[in-house]
Design a protein around this motif. Structure first.
Motif, PDB file in Angstrom:
ATOM      1  N   GLY A 178       0.821  -1.267   0.056  1.00 28.15           N
ATOM      2  CA  GLY A 178       0.049   0.100  -0.078  1.00 28.15           C
ATOM      3  C   GLY A 178       0.717   1.135  -0.084  1.00 28.15           C
ATOM      4  N   GLY A 179       0.374   2.479  -0.594  1.00 30.77           N
ATOM      5  CA  GLY A 179       1.020   3.672  -0.480  1.00 30.77           C
ATOM      6  C   GLY A 179       2.140   3.556  -1.532  1.00 30.77           C
ATOM      7  N   GLY A 180       2.235   2.707  -2.490  1.00 35.85           N
ATOM      8  CA  GLY A 180       3.473   2.798  -3.276  1.00 35.85           C
ATOM      9  C   GLY A 180       4.571   2.101  -2.672  1.00 35.85           C
ATOM     10  N   ARG A 222       4.197   2.844   1.574  1.00 40.89           N
ATOM     11  CA  ARG A 222       4.186   4.274   1.561  1.00 40.89           C
ATOM     12  C   ARG A 222       5.349   5.172   1.146  1.00 40.89           C
ATOM     13  NH1 ARG A 222       2.958   9.078   4.581  1.00 40.89           N
ATOM     14  NH2 ARG A 222       0.814   9.847   3.880  1.00 40.89           N
ATOM     15  N   MET A 223       5.964   4.483   0.265  1.00 42.97           N
ATOM     16  CA  MET A 223       7.380   5.115  -0.239  1.00 42.97           C
ATOM     17  C   MET A 223       6.830   5.838  -1.532  1.00 42.97           C
ATOM     18  SD  MET A 223      10.499   2.634   0.720  1.00 42.97           S
ATOM     19  CE  MET A 223       9.762   1.104  -0.235  1.00 42.97           C
ATOM     20  N   ARG A 224       5.488   5.482  -2.081  1.00 45.03           N
ATOM     21  CA  ARG A 224       4.920   6.448  -2.995  1.00 45.03           C
ATOM     22  C   ARG A 224       5.575   5.855  -4.233  1.00 45.03           C
ATOM     23  NH1 ARG A 224       0.580   7.112  -0.568  1.00 45.03           N
ATOM     24  NH2 ARG A 224       0.755   8.972   0.947  1.00 45.03           N
ATOM     25  N   LEU A 225       6.140   4.646  -4.400  1.00 44.12           N
ATOM     26  CA  LEU A 225       6.892   4.072  -5.596  1.00 44.12           C
ATOM     27  C   LEU A 225       5.425   3.334  -6.490  1.00 44.12           C
ATOM     28  CD1 LEU A 225       9.953   2.639  -3.879  1.00 44.12           C
ATOM     29  CD2 LEU A 225       9.684   4.590  -5.371  1.00 44.12           C
ATOM     30  N   VAL A 226       5.655   2.087  -6.947  1.00 41.19           N
ATOM     31  CA  VAL A 226       4.528   1.374  -7.740  1.00 41.19           C
ATOM     32  C   VAL A 226       3.290   1.492  -7.038  1.00 41.19           C
ATOM     33  CG1 VAL A 226       3.892  -0.459  -8.781  1.00 41.19           C
ATOM     34  CG2 VAL A 226       6.285   0.024  -8.865  1.00 41.19           C
ATOM     35  N   CYS A 227       2.300   1.823  -7.514  1.00 39.77           N
ATOM     36  CA  CYS A 227       1.047   2.094  -6.977  1.00 39.77           C
ATOM     37  C   CYS A 227       0.445   0.910  -6.433  1.00 39.77           C
ATOM     38  CB  CYS A 227      -0.204   2.536  -8.393  1.00 39.77           C
ATOM     39  SG  CYS A 227      -1.592   2.385  -7.850  1.00 39.77           S
ATOM     40  N   GLY A 228      -0.269   0.756  -5.207  1.00 35.91           N
ATOM     41  CA  GLY A 228      -0.568  -0.277  -4.493  1.00 35.91           C
ATOM     42  C   GLY A 228      -1.799  -1.144  -5.304  1.00 35.91           C
ATOM     43  N   ALA A 229      -2.488  -0.338  -5.988  1.00 39.87           N
ATOM     44  CA  ALA A 229      -3.717  -1.144  -6.685  1.00 39.87           C
ATOM     45  C   ALA A 229      -3.015  -1.788  -7.795  1.00 39.87           C
ATOM     46  CB  ALA A 229      -4.693  -0.044  -7.296  1.00 39.87           C
ATOM     47  N   LYS A 274      -4.610   4.148 -18.786  1.00 40.97           N
ATOM     48  CA  LYS A 274      -5.734   4.658 -18.317  1.00 40.97           C
ATOM     49  C   LYS A 274      -5.425   5.770 -17.424  1.00 40.97           C
ATOM     50  CE  LYS A 274     -10.086   4.635 -16.292  1.00 40.97           C
ATOM     51  NZ  LYS A 274     -11.359   4.824 -17.147  1.00 40.97           N
ATOM     52  N   TYR A 275      -4.114   5.880 -16.453  1.00 44.83           N
ATOM     53  CA  TYR A 275      -3.905   6.778 -15.594  1.00 44.83           C
ATOM     54  C   TYR A 275      -2.743   7.568 -15.672  1.00 44.83           C
ATOM     55  CZ  TYR A 275      -7.745   4.668 -12.842  1.00 44.83           C
ATOM     56  OH  TYR A 275      -9.099   4.079 -12.722  1.00 44.83           O
ATOM     57  N   GLY A 276      -1.856   7.143 -16.796  1.00 39.59           N
ATOM     58  CA  GLY A 276      -0.861   7.925 -17.181  1.00 39.59           C
ATOM     59  C   GLY A 276       0.504   7.619 -16.387  1.00 39.59           C
ATOM     60  N   SER A 277       0.598   6.843 -15.398  1.00 34.10           N
ATOM     61  CA  SER A 277       1.620   6.432 -14.607  1.00 34.10           C
ATOM     62  C   SER A 277       1.390   5.016 -13.908  1.00 34.10           C
ATOM     63  CB  SER A 277       1.847   7.672 -13.781  1.00 34.10           C
ATOM     64  OG  SER A 277       3.193   7.178 -12.947  1.00 34.10           O
ATOM     65  N   LEU A 278       2.260   4.402 -13.241  1.00 37.06           N
ATOM     66  CA  LEU A 278       2.342   3.277 -12.414  1.00 37.06           C
ATOM     67  C   LEU A 278       2.780   3.871 -11.077  1.00 37.06           C
ATOM     68  CD1 LEU A 278       3.616   0.284 -14.562  1.00 37.06           C
ATOM     69  CD2 LEU A 278       1.307   0.890 -13.704  1.00 37.06           C
ATOM     70  N   ILE A 279       3.249   5.062 -10.916  1.00 39.71           N
ATOM     71  CA  ILE A 279       4.050   5.600  -9.654  1.00 39.71           C
ATOM     72  C   ILE A 279       3.026   6.345  -8.740  1.00 39.71           C
ATOM     73  CG2 ILE A 279       5.801   6.922  -8.984  1.00 39.71           C
ATOM     74  CD1 ILE A 279       6.903   4.501 -10.506  1.00 39.71           C
ATOM     75  N   CYS A 280       3.078   5.847  -7.687  1.00 37.99           N
ATOM     76  CA  CYS A 280       1.726   6.395  -6.619  1.00 37.99           C
ATOM     77  C   CYS A 280       1.961   7.914  -6.322  1.00 37.99           C
ATOM     78  CB  CYS A 280       2.157   5.696  -5.390  1.00 37.99           C
ATOM     79  SG  CYS A 280       1.152   6.467  -3.991  1.00 37.99           S
ATOM     80  N   TRP A 302      10.579  13.247  -0.238  1.00 35.36           N
ATOM     81  CA  TRP A 302       9.141  13.701  -0.319  1.00 35.36           C
ATOM     82  C   TRP A 302       8.505  14.004   1.101  1.00 35.36           C
ATOM     83  CZ3 TRP A 302       8.190  14.655  -4.984  1.00 35.36           C
ATOM     84  CH2 TRP A 302       9.006  13.867  -5.910  1.00 35.36           C
ATOM     85  N   GLY A 303       9.477  14.028   1.952  1.00 34.66           N
ATOM     86  CA  GLY A 303       9.034  14.621   3.265  1.00 34.66           C
ATOM     87  C   GLY A 303       7.739  13.842   3.978  1.00 34.66           C
ATOM     88  N   GLU A 304       6.700  14.558   4.431  1.00 34.38           N
ATOM     89  CA  GLU A 304       5.441  14.038   4.856  1.00 34.38           C
ATOM     90  C   GLU A 304       4.872  13.157   3.997  1.00 34.38           C
ATOM     91  OE1 GLU A 304       2.997  13.065   7.918  1.00 34.38           O
ATOM     92  OE2 GLU A 304       4.809  14.215   8.014  1.00 34.38           O
ATOM     93  N   ALA A 305       4.864  13.341   2.561  1.00 31.81           N
ATOM     94  CA  ALA A 305       4.307  12.452   1.583  1.00 31.81           C
ATOM     95  C   ALA A 305       4.652  11.001   1.595  1.00 31.81           C
ATOM     96  CB  ALA A 305       4.545  13.075   0.255  1.00 31.81           C
ATOM     97  N   SER A 306       5.874  10.626   2.152  1.00 33.93           N
ATOM     98  CA  SER A 306       6.411   9.317   2.280  1.00 33.93           C
ATOM     99  C   SER A 306       6.826   8.952   3.593  1.00 33.93           C
ATOM    100  CB  SER A 306       7.675   9.163   1.358  1.00 33.93           C
ATOM    101  OG  SER A 306       8.585   9.926   1.592  1.00 33.93           O
ATOM    102  N   SER A 307       6.197   9.689   4.506  1.00 29.49           N
ATOM    103  CA  SER A 307       6.307   9.330   5.884  1.00 29.49           C
ATOM    104  C   SER A 307       5.567   7.913   6.135  1.00 29.49           C
ATOM    105  CB  SER A 307       5.493  10.243   6.766  1.00 29.49           C
ATOM    106  OG  SER A 307       5.378   9.804   8.102  1.00 29.49           O
ATOM    107  N   PRO A 308       6.178   6.902   6.985  1.00 26.64           N
ATOM    108  CA  PRO A 308       5.499   5.551   7.169  1.00 26.64           C
ATOM    109  C   PRO A 308       4.134   5.827   7.994  1.00 26.64           C
ATOM    110  CG  PRO A 308       6.973   5.966   8.743  1.00 26.64           C
ATOM    111  CD  PRO A 308       7.457   6.992   7.614  1.00 26.64           C
ATOM    112  N   LYS A 309       3.732   6.875   8.208  1.00 29.32           N
ATOM    113  CA  LYS A 309       2.412   7.167   9.302  1.00 29.32           C
ATOM    114  C   LYS A 309       1.271   7.396   7.946  1.00 29.32           C
ATOM    115  CE  LYS A 309       0.224  10.228  12.485  1.00 29.32           C
ATOM    116  NZ  LYS A 309       0.205  11.317  13.120  1.00 29.32           N
ATOM    117  N   PRO A 310       0.533   6.634   8.167  1.00 29.35           N
ATOM    118  CA  PRO A 310      -0.915   6.558   7.045  1.00 29.35           C
ATOM    119  C   PRO A 310      -1.588   7.865   7.362  1.00 29.35           C
ATOM    120  CG  PRO A 310      -0.977   4.600   8.515  1.00 29.35           C
ATOM    121  CD  PRO A 310       0.246   5.325   8.874  1.00 29.35           C
TER     122      PRO A 310
END
Length: 165
Positions: free
Chosen positions: A51-53, A56-63, A103-109, A129-137
């Motif tokens: 989840g969260g790429g 939550r590192m915002r890499l490959v989309c979790g979906a 469909k979405y233009g990227s695979l990167i979260c 990425w600061g707070e965007a990639s914090s482990p805190k959901p």
């Protein structure tokens, strides 16, 4: 599989996401029973880290990751030197990835969430990425669901997967 069956599973993925499960858990768990994984808790734990790429590192989309996990259940090789089996699975994953990206233009979260420009590779947590990639959901609120495309993406990942098996 009928369109009605596909939509039922896509809605299940959306419901799971809106209950608070991450994107990978929602996609994987909505279809895991098709492969004999009837213990929902097991399906949720198996897919939790994506989840969260990915954590939550915002890499490959979790979906997308949930979709790729399902692809492994569908036709993944369990033999170490089965190059043809590996090739078939990789081709399937690449096809699924292509449909999702079309469909979405990227695979990167980070790109999908507008946290990074398209065509960039986000850094792991704490490196840019600061707070965007914090482990805190983030807290799941109505605002959270309104600003994120994730509910739609988990449903579409299920649709893409099921249309291709």
């Amino acid at each position: 599989m009928t369109n009605e069956e596909i939509e039922t599973r896509a809605q299940r993925a959306t419901d799971l996401f809106k209950q608070g499960y991450n994107c990978s858990q929602a996609v994987f768990t909505a279809c895991a029973d098709m492969y004999g994984i009837t213990d929902e808790s097991l399906a949720l734990r198996l897919s939790a880290s994506f989840g969260g790429g990915m954590g939550r590192m915002r890499l490959v989309c979790g979906a997308a990751s949930g979709m790729f996990m399902l692809a492994g259940l569908q036709n993944g090789s369990a033999t170490p030197h089965d190059n043809n089996g590996k090739m078939a699975n990789y081709a399937f994953v690449q096809h699924l990835a292509g449909e999702f990206k079309a469909k979405y233009g990227s695979l990167i979260c980070a790109e999908l969430l507008g946290l990074a420009p398209r065509g960039t590779t986000p850094f792991p947590s704490g490196e840019g990425w600061g707070e965007a990639s914090s482990p805190k959901p983030e807290e799941r609120t109505q605002q959270y669901y309104e600003k994120r495309p994730c509910s739609e993406m988990v449903a579409e990942a299920v649709r893409i997967y099921l249309r291709n098996i």
